[in-house]
Design an enzyme around this catalytic site. Structure first.
Site, PDB file in Angstrom:
ATOM      1  N   TRP A 361       0.814  -1.222   0.000  1.00  0.00           N
ATOM      2  CA  TRP A 361       0.000   0.000   0.000  1.00  0.00           C
ATOM      3  C   TRP A 361       0.847   1.273   0.000  1.00  0.00           C
ATOM      4  O   TRP A 361       0.330   2.372  -0.020  1.00  0.00           O
ATOM      5  CB  TRP A 361      -0.899   0.019   1.243  1.00  0.00           C
ATOM      6  CG  TRP A 361      -0.150   0.293   2.548  1.00  0.00           C
ATOM      7  CD1 TRP A 361       1.071  -0.217   2.912  1.00  0.00           C
ATOM      8  CD2 TRP A 361      -0.559   1.147   3.618  1.00  0.00           C
ATOM      9  NE1 TRP A 361       1.424   0.233   4.153  1.00  0.00           N
ATOM     10  CE2 TRP A 361       0.447   1.073   4.611  1.00  0.00           C
ATOM     11  CE3 TRP A 361      -1.674   1.942   3.848  1.00  0.00           C
ATOM     12  CZ2 TRP A 361       0.349   1.791   5.814  1.00  0.00           C
ATOM     13  CZ3 TRP A 361      -1.759   2.648   5.046  1.00  0.00           C
ATOM     14  CH2 TRP A 361      -0.750   2.578   6.007  1.00  0.00           C
ATOM     15  N   ASP A 362       2.191   1.101   0.011  1.00  0.00           N
ATOM     16  CA  ASP A 362       3.076   2.257   0.192  1.00  0.00           C
ATOM     17  C   ASP A 362       2.894   3.339  -0.879  1.00  0.00           C
ATOM     18  O   ASP A 362       3.303   4.485  -0.689  1.00  0.00           O
ATOM     19  CB  ASP A 362       4.545   1.823   0.225  1.00  0.00           C
ATOM     20  CG  ASP A 362       4.812   0.811   1.323  1.00  0.00           C
ATOM     21  OD1 ASP A 362       4.100  -0.212   1.361  1.00  0.00           O
ATOM     22  OD2 ASP A 362       5.724   1.034   2.130  1.00  0.00           O
ATOM     23  N   GLU A 500       0.770  -3.553  12.180  1.00  0.00           N
ATOM     24  CA  GLU A 500       0.915  -5.005  12.005  1.00  0.00           C
ATOM     25  C   GLU A 500       1.176  -5.762  13.307  1.00  0.00           C
ATOM     26  O   GLU A 500       1.267  -6.981  13.298  1.00  0.00           O
ATOM     27  CB  GLU A 500       2.043  -5.287  11.015  1.00  0.00           C
ATOM     28  CG  GLU A 500       1.769  -4.683   9.658  1.00  0.00           C
ATOM     29  CD  GLU A 500       2.793  -5.080   8.618  1.00  0.00           C
ATOM     30  OE1 GLU A 500       3.933  -5.411   8.987  1.00  0.00           O
ATOM     31  OE2 GLU A 500       2.435  -5.047   7.423  1.00  0.00           O
ATOM     32  N   LYS A 621       3.019  -0.779  15.869  1.00  0.00           N
ATOM     33  CA  LYS A 621       4.215  -0.733  15.041  1.00  0.00           C
ATOM     34  C   LYS A 621       4.286   0.618  14.322  1.00  0.00           C
ATOM     35  O   LYS A 621       5.349   1.174  14.112  1.00  0.00           O
ATOM     36  CB  LYS A 621       4.134  -1.854  14.002  1.00  0.00           C
ATOM     37  CG  LYS A 621       5.273  -1.888  13.015  1.00  0.00           C
ATOM     38  CD  LYS A 621       5.129  -3.035  12.045  1.00  0.00           C
ATOM     39  CE  LYS A 621       6.289  -3.103  11.077  1.00  0.00           C
ATOM     40  NZ  LYS A 621       6.090  -4.076  10.012  1.00  0.00           N
ATOM     41  N   GLN A 622       3.114   1.115  13.938  1.00  0.00           N
ATOM     42  CA  GLN A 622       3.072   2.344  13.149  1.00  0.00           C
ATOM     43  C   GLN A 622       1.684   2.953  13.261  1.00  0.00           C
ATOM     44  O   GLN A 622       0.761   2.322  13.755  1.00  0.00           O
ATOM     45  CB  GLN A 622       3.391   2.028  11.697  1.00  0.00           C
ATOM     46  CG  GLN A 622       2.350   1.193  10.998  1.00  0.00           C
ATOM     47  CD  GLN A 622       2.899   0.467   9.783  1.00  0.00           C
ATOM     48  OE1 GLN A 622       3.466  -0.602   9.907  1.00  0.00           O
ATOM     49  NE2 GLN A 622       2.743   1.067   8.627  1.00  0.00           N
TER      50      GLN A 622
HETATM   51  C1  BGC Z   1       4.982  -1.867   7.088  1.00  0.00           C
HETATM   52  C2  BGC Z   1       3.926  -1.809   6.013  1.00  0.00           C
HETATM   53  C3  BGC Z   1       4.597  -1.517   4.690  1.00  0.00           C
HETATM   54  C4  BGC Z   1       5.703  -2.515   4.416  1.00  0.00           C
HETATM   55  C5  BGC Z   1       6.451  -2.197   3.151  1.00  0.00           C
HETATM   56  C6  BGC Z   1       6.050  -2.859   6.718  1.00  0.00           C
HETATM   57  O1  BGC Z   1       7.054  -2.851   7.674  1.00  0.00           O
HETATM   58  O2  BGC Z   1       4.417  -2.252   8.306  1.00  0.00           O
HETATM   59  O3  BGC Z   1       2.998  -0.803   6.295  1.00  0.00           O
HETATM   60  O4  BGC Z   1       3.661  -1.571   3.666  1.00  0.00           O
HETATM   61  O5  BGC Z   1       6.612  -2.492   5.474  1.00  0.00           O
HETATM   62  O6  BGC Z   1       7.051  -0.941   3.244  1.00  0.00           O
END
Ligand code: BGC
Length: 803
Positions: A361-362, A500, A621-622
């Site tokens: 989704w980035d 996540e 995590k984010q």
């Molecule tokens: C993040 C995701 C991201 C992926 C690729 C993961 O560590 O939690 O949000 O899409 O990395 O960058």
């Protein structure tokens, strides 16, 4: 680092080499090669990877008694090898000599990597070596490397070896090493004419042919000389060995020009033929460099950004230099050359093997920058999704839903590529990977379609491609939502939000969460916009689409109903709960973990290794809930909440921000981008601090070892976009280009050039003044909103506002 256009390293540091290689990668959107030394191979210090956009291959591995398949972006043959030795001596290896001087520079304006060194070998010979290279931005199949060798205190004979090495495997990420990684099969090697070599390999499962040809010339004292050469040949390796007399004080230049084609390319007869033809026709290093540098000049005209930090002391170019580095790497991954390809943007660039080059989704963090600079690239990248719409339809059906369910990780054909098992390097355990439950990727795709349209007004794209994806995604959200009579509302079960760390509830085996606020609100937004998309299209086209997709007025009625009755959960003080049941989780003892572990970015791995699980705690995590404030203005959130019949309380916003920020480990580099963004209005110093930390994500590899496996493009584009859209307050909504600058104290001024609906616009901002100038163009008058007022802006007009 020195000026604002180059990244400079002094000295050779084996421990930092992987990081430098990632940051010094050169690419052109078609392929990219890490900044590894031309004499090096994969030896634990160096990792010379080359990746072609969209070139994937699948391999099976048996893990814990199970067959698992993984699809990887393939490390293709190494075209760099160019090395030398004094006749009879050892091939040059940095580790065997005494280094007297070493400097490496990445030139951002021209896309050239240079290295200059001086060394003394065991025989006391002192030699200086200067090497440079580029990956051509205007001829995407060409690259070149040139090495100039000068004996400083000796004369004699030099052996030079120039090779193409197809024996490479995908070995760049330690935690994937237990998986099969040999993607290439040897096909053929041969000499081409007098001065070139040729190699062809094939990917084992996807059957992509990769062809490379390399032409090597030597220039003693600056002029081309025919030299005897010997062929060294193996199934997947070929080299030319040249022997050249060399004299003290006289420089010898060796130039290698390569061409790379694959069987996926357009406008080819056969990739091997094209590669041979291209090196035969290619001009010299310097001539090619000129056209390459010109292509970069054109890119920079569209993409440069100017900021002047308010700082008298220290390195006042640092922020600007890093921002440029970020633009540079974004454009090396997705460039004008990408427009003709069928690819997405891998979050780690074409710079390494982390996340296997999959598409996540980035793009949500990347497209806004492209939209306002070169929207043609976004359009091409959205087409990657459109071509995989059928696969997404099947995925939805197989999961018991309707519409289109795009995968969390996508590769060649749009199948779900999320690994089934992942290795926790801290515990050594293979664990089930549930991250494919991040269905929110579907909303991100719809959001990207909508915003591309808002910025460009490209109704043709929307009409032919975008709307169909949009409606199918809306249909998916409507079908995954189920009515809960107890609450009198719709809810979404079994999903994961962007955070996540939470993939289920503690003490149950069931995967996924109930009513993740981010997912639910995004679903509502998609449903609302889907209804608008139908209105936006010419009447005959919406009718066609509704017929084609069998969308009935009843179905639209249901979308409308769900968009008014989706469930969100709030804490007592009005803070939006990340998901249902979040308040019952425990607080984590942050101090204890900070004391015990040097780095707690990846608390999930730490906890699992301790026999615990992050699912038990209020931590993330984010950004998850805060993503909402990143994607939407406060007015939009208010509108969405009120549509749902919830009260929007402005007081809850700062409380929500504070609450979740205090509980984030920033385990993803995307996290600080979001946090910096959402603080920009209420806490400018805090926003600036997070912005500067996000700027360091890759240059300092702040997650301790992730950047050597590939840069973080979401964070790279995100930092530039903070400057571009957040600090300038750009919002493209309702046919208006809104501006509402909020420049942080640390910036004296900020200058940008954007493209809105075909109109190039210069924005010049200081703390108390904003100048908006539309440049000459054939565009129509646009609507410019400043704070609450809307103005008309014709081409070649300037407006000034006080701030
Ligand atoms: C993040 C995701 C991201 C992926 C690729 C993961 O560590 O939690 O949000 O899409 O990395 O960058």
């Amino acid at each position: 680092m020195s000026d604002a256009w180059s990244l400079v390293y002094h000295g050779f540091d084996p421990k930092a080499e992987g990081l430098r290689e990632a940051l010094c990668t050169l690419g052109n959107g078609y392929f990219a090669t890490r900044g590894a030394a031309p004499e090096a191979s994969d030896d634990g210090v160096h990792y010379p990877g080359t990746y072609v956009a969209g070139c994937y291959n699948r391999l099976k591995t048996e893990i814990a008694g199970r067959d698992v398949w993984n699809e990887d972006l393939v490390n293709v043959p190494n075209w760099l090898p160019l090395t030398f030795r004094p006749e009879g001596g050892e091939w040059f290896d940095l580790r065997d000599v005494e280094l007297l001087d070493y400097r490496q520079e990445l030139h951002l304006a021209t896309g050239e990597l240079r290295r200059a060194l001086r060394y003394r070998d065991s025989g006391g010979r002192e030699t200086s070596v200067a090497s440079r290279r580029f990956v051509h931005m205007a001829h995407p199949h060409l690259a070149a490397v040139e090495t100039t060798i000068e004996p400083l205190n000796w004369s004699g004979t030099l052996d030079v070896r120039s090779a193409l090495d197809g024996r490479v495997v995908n070995n760049g990420v330690a935690r994937y090493r237990r998986l099969n990684n040999r993607h290439l099969e040897a096909v053929e090697t041969e000499a081409v004419g007098d001065d070139a070599i040729f190699l062809r390999v094939r990917t084992s499962q996807s059957r992509i042919d990769l062809a490379m040809a390399a032409r090597t010339h030597v220039y003693p004292n600056g002029s081309l000389k025919n030299t005897d050469r010997r062929l060294v040949q193996d199934a997947a390796y070929i080299a030319h060995d040249l022997t050249v007399p060399i004299t003290q004080g006289a420089a010898l230049t060796v130039e290698k020009v390569i061409a790379l084609y694959t069987s996926r390319d357009h406008a080819i007869s056969e990739c091997g033929l094209e590669a041979r033809k291209a090196v035969g026709r290619a001009r010299t290093y310097d001539a090619l460099l000129r056209t390459h540098a010109r292509a970069w000049e054109h890119i920079w005209r569209r993409f440069d950004i100017a900021i002047v930090p308010d700082r008298e002391d220290g390195d006042d170019k640092r922020e600007l230099r890093i921002l440029r580095l970020h633009v540079f790497h974004l454009l090396q991954t997705a460039s004008p050359n990408t427009i003709d390809l069928d690819v997405g943007v891998p979050p780690r660039g074409l710079h390494g093997e982390a996340y296997r080059g999959h598409i996540f989704w980035d793009e949500l963090f990347i497209f806004p920058l492209l939209n306002l600079r070169m929207p043609e690239i976004t359009r091409a990248l959205l087409m990657y999704r459109y071509r995989r719409l059928d696969e997404a339809r099947i995925a939805a059906q197989e999961a018991g839903f309707q519409g289109a369910m795009f995968p969390w990780q996508s590769g060649s054909n749009g199948r779900e590529e999320t690994q089934q098992l992942h290795l926790n390097p801290k515990s050594g355990r293979w664990l089930p990977d549930r991250s494919h439950r991040q269905r929110h990727v579907n909303a991100a795709i719809a959001y990207n379609v909508w915003h591309y349209y808002q910025v460009t007004e490209d109704l043709e794209f929307l009409s032919f491609f975008g709307a169909e994806m949009f409606l199918e995604i809306a249909r998916f959200w409507a079908s995954i939502a189920t009515y809960n009579a107890d609450h009198g509302r719709y809810e979404i079960r079994g999903v994961m939000g962007p955070d996540e760390y939470h993939d289920g509830y503690p003490d149950t085996d069931q995967a996924g969460l109930l009513n993740n606020a981010y997912t639910n609100l995004l679903a509502v937004w998609v449903l609302c916009r889907a209804l608008e998309v139908i209105e936006l299209l010419p009447q005959n086209r919406s009718q066609e689409l509704c017929e084609k997709l069998a969308i009935s007025p009843d179905e639209l009625g249901r979308w409308d109903e769900i968009s008014r009755q989706m469930r969100l959960v709030f804490f007592d003080d009005g803070i939006l709960s990340q998901f249902e049941g979040y308040e019952r989780l425990d607080e984590i003892d942050w101090d204890r973990y900070r004391e015990k572990y040097e780095d707690i970015h990846r608390l999930d791995r730490i906890l699992e290794a301790e026999g615990d699980t992050p699912n038990r705690y209020k931590l993330s995590k984010q950004a998850d809930v805060l993503m909402l404030y990143y994607l939407f203005s406060t007015e939009e959130i208010k509108e969405l909440l009120e549509r749902l019949g919830y009260t929007f309380s402005p007081d809850a916003v700062p409380k929500t921000i504070e609450y979740y920020m205090a509980r984030s480990s920033h385990g993803s580099t995307l996290s600080r981008i979001v946090d910096s963004w959402v603080l920009a209005r209420s806490n400018r110093p805090g926003s600036w601090e997070l912005f500067t930390e996000a700027l360091e994500s890759d240059v300092r590899d702040i997650q301790g070892g992730t950047t050597p496996e590939g840069i973080h493009l979401g964070a790279m584009a995100g930092t530039v976009d903070i400057v571009q859209r957040c600090y300038s307050g750009i919002d493209t909504r309702g046919d208006v280009l809104w501006l509402n600058p909020r420049i942080p104290e640390q910036l004296r001024c900020l200058r940008l050039r954007i493209l809105y609906r075909g109109q190039p616009i210069e924005l010049d901002m200081e703390r108390d003044r904003l100048m908006v100038t539309s440049l000459p163009s054939a565009a129509h008058t646009i609507q410019l909103g400043f704070r609450d007022e809307i103005f008309q802006l014709r081409p070649e007009e300037t407006r000034e506002f006080s701030l």
